[in-house]
Design a protein around this motif. Sequence first.
Motif, short mmCIF file in Angstrom:
data_model
loop_
_atom_site.label_atom_id
_atom_site.label_comp_id
_atom_site.label_asym_id
_atom_site.label_seq_id
_atom_site.Cartn_x
_atom_site.Cartn_y
_atom_site.Cartn_z
N PRO A 40 0.82 -1.23 0.00
CA PRO A 40 0.00 0.00 0.00
C PRO A 40 0.85 1.27 0.00
O PRO A 40 0.33 2.36 -0.26
CB PRO A 40 -0.83 -0.12 1.28
CG PRO A 40 -0.08 -1.08 2.14
CD PRO A 40 0.59 -2.03 1.20
N LEU A 41 2.13 1.16 0.28
CA LEU A 41 3.02 2.31 0.22
C LEU A 41 3.38 2.64 -1.23
O LEU A 41 3.76 3.77 -1.53
CB LEU A 41 4.30 2.04 1.02
CG LEU A 41 4.11 1.81 2.53
CD1 LEU A 41 5.44 1.49 3.19
CD2 LEU A 41 3.47 3.02 3.18
N GLU A 42 3.26 1.64 -2.11
CA GLU A 42 3.60 1.83 -3.52
C GLU A 42 2.38 1.88 -4.42
O GLU A 42 2.43 2.45 -5.50
CB GLU A 42 4.53 0.70 -3.98
CG GLU A 42 5.87 0.65 -3.27
CD GLU A 42 6.73 -0.50 -3.76
OE1 GLU A 42 6.18 -1.43 -4.39
OE2 GLU A 42 7.95 -0.46 -3.52
N GLU A 43 1.29 1.26 -3.95
CA GLU A 43 0.07 1.21 -4.76
C GLU A 43 -1.12 1.71 -3.93
O GLU A 43 -1.41 1.18 -2.86
CB GLU A 43 -0.20 -0.22 -5.23
CG GLU A 43 0.86 -0.76 -6.19
CD GLU A 43 0.40 -2.06 -6.81
OE1 GLU A 43 0.04 -2.06 -7.99
OE2 GLU A 43 0.40 -3.08 -6.10
N TYR A 44 -1.80 2.70 -4.43
CA TYR A 44 -2.95 3.26 -3.72
C TYR A 44 -3.86 3.95 -4.73
O TYR A 44 -3.49 4.12 -5.90
CB TYR A 44 -2.49 4.25 -2.64
CG TYR A 44 -1.55 5.32 -3.13
CD1 TYR A 44 -2.02 6.55 -3.57
CD2 TYR A 44 -0.17 5.09 -3.16
CE1 TYR A 44 -1.16 7.53 -4.03
CE2 TYR A 44 0.71 6.07 -3.62
CZ TYR A 44 0.21 7.29 -4.05
OH TYR A 44 1.06 8.25 -4.51
N TYR A 45 -5.04 4.31 -4.29
CA TYR A 45 -6.01 4.92 -5.20
C TYR A 45 -6.84 5.96 -4.46
O TYR A 45 -6.89 6.00 -3.23
CB TYR A 45 -6.93 3.86 -5.81
CG TYR A 45 -7.82 3.16 -4.82
CD1 TYR A 45 -9.11 3.61 -4.57
CD2 TYR A 45 -7.38 2.01 -4.13
CE1 TYR A 45 -9.94 2.98 -3.66
CE2 TYR A 45 -8.20 1.37 -3.22
CZ TYR A 45 -9.47 1.86 -2.98
OH TYR A 45 -10.29 1.23 -2.08
N SER A 46 -7.50 6.81 -5.22
CA SER A 46 -8.41 7.80 -4.66
C SER A 46 -9.67 7.82 -5.52
O SER A 46 -9.63 7.51 -6.71
CB SER A 46 -7.78 9.19 -4.62
OG SER A 46 -7.50 9.65 -5.93
N ILE A 47 -10.80 8.19 -4.90
CA ILE A 47 -12.07 8.26 -5.61
C ILE A 47 -12.68 9.64 -5.36
O ILE A 47 -12.77 10.09 -4.22
CB ILE A 47 -13.05 7.17 -5.13
CG1 ILE A 47 -12.45 5.77 -5.33
CG2 ILE A 47 -14.38 7.28 -5.86
CD1 ILE A 47 -13.28 4.65 -4.74
N LEU A 48 -13.11 10.27 -6.44
CA LEU A 48 -13.74 11.58 -6.36
C LEU A 48 -15.09 11.53 -7.05
O LEU A 48 -15.19 11.15 -8.22
CB LEU A 48 -12.86 12.65 -7.02
CG LEU A 48 -13.47 14.05 -7.16
CD1 LEU A 48 -13.70 14.68 -5.80
CD2 LEU A 48 -12.57 14.94 -8.02
N ARG A 49 -16.13 11.91 -6.33
CA ARG A 49 -17.47 12.02 -6.94
C ARG A 49 -17.56 13.36 -7.65
O ARG A 49 -17.37 14.41 -7.05
CB ARG A 49 -18.54 11.91 -5.86
CG ARG A 49 -19.96 11.99 -6.39
CD ARG A 49 -20.98 11.94 -5.27
NE ARG A 49 -21.16 10.57 -4.79
CZ ARG A 49 -22.04 10.24 -3.83
NH1 ARG A 49 -22.78 11.17 -3.26
NH2 ARG A 49 -22.16 8.98 -3.45
N LYS A 50 -17.84 13.31 -8.97
CA LYS A 50 -17.80 14.52 -9.79
C LYS A 50 -19.17 15.14 -10.05
O LYS A 50 -19.35 16.34 -9.98
CB LYS A 50 -17.14 14.22 -11.15
CG LYS A 50 -15.71 13.71 -11.06
CD LYS A 50 -14.75 14.84 -10.77
CE LYS A 50 -14.61 15.77 -11.95
NZ LYS A 50 -13.64 16.85 -11.70
#
Length: 228
Positions: A207-217
Amino acid sequence: MVSENEAIKVRIKFKKYGSLMYISHLDLSRTMQRIMVRSGIDIWYSEGFNPQPRIVFACPLPVGVESECELMDIKINTPMECDEIKRRLNDNFPSEMEALDVYFPEAKIKEIAYIDYEIRINSTKISDGICEKLENMFSHDLFVIKKSKGSEKEINIKEYINSFSAKIEQNELVIHTVLCSGGEKNLSPELLVDTIRKNTELLNGSPLEEYYSILRKRILKGNLEIFK
């Protein structure tokens, strides 16, 4: 106090980002109640032994997701200009929350049909062909397990995705997707990310090298117009 039918319905569009994405929907609801009091907004309360403020959220946001299009309906007893409500809210909102618009609603919450999301994935395993692979994967039948309220059922995730596109920007995978929301047909962006994890090499490492974010547009109606 006026009756509920006499109270004035107002819709508030706000954004919530940063550390506030980790507060629960219940905590958000309690926070909004306190903000209404501090802002001096004469919100309508139900009658009875335990009066409750008339606050309704459209499509409550999952924990860990940021949004620039949250919608909240309130009812007020005393007429007030929408710009004044917006000003008072922004004077009392925490730093990672902002009222973007206040207006009298045109549509009912039950008319919501889709939500537009932006998903950003950071991974050491992003390859040149990953965009085409994902777009092809979600354009064909793909059965996954959808969990909700203690139950599980198998769905064809393709039927819950209105549109899906992916591109690479500065070594980051950026996904734009419109997912079903409202009625009985709902798809969480987290389930989409989990499907990507299970069917590709992405997000399976540290998780230090691979992660994601989600934004509701955007929140959309059935004809893909902006929900107002």
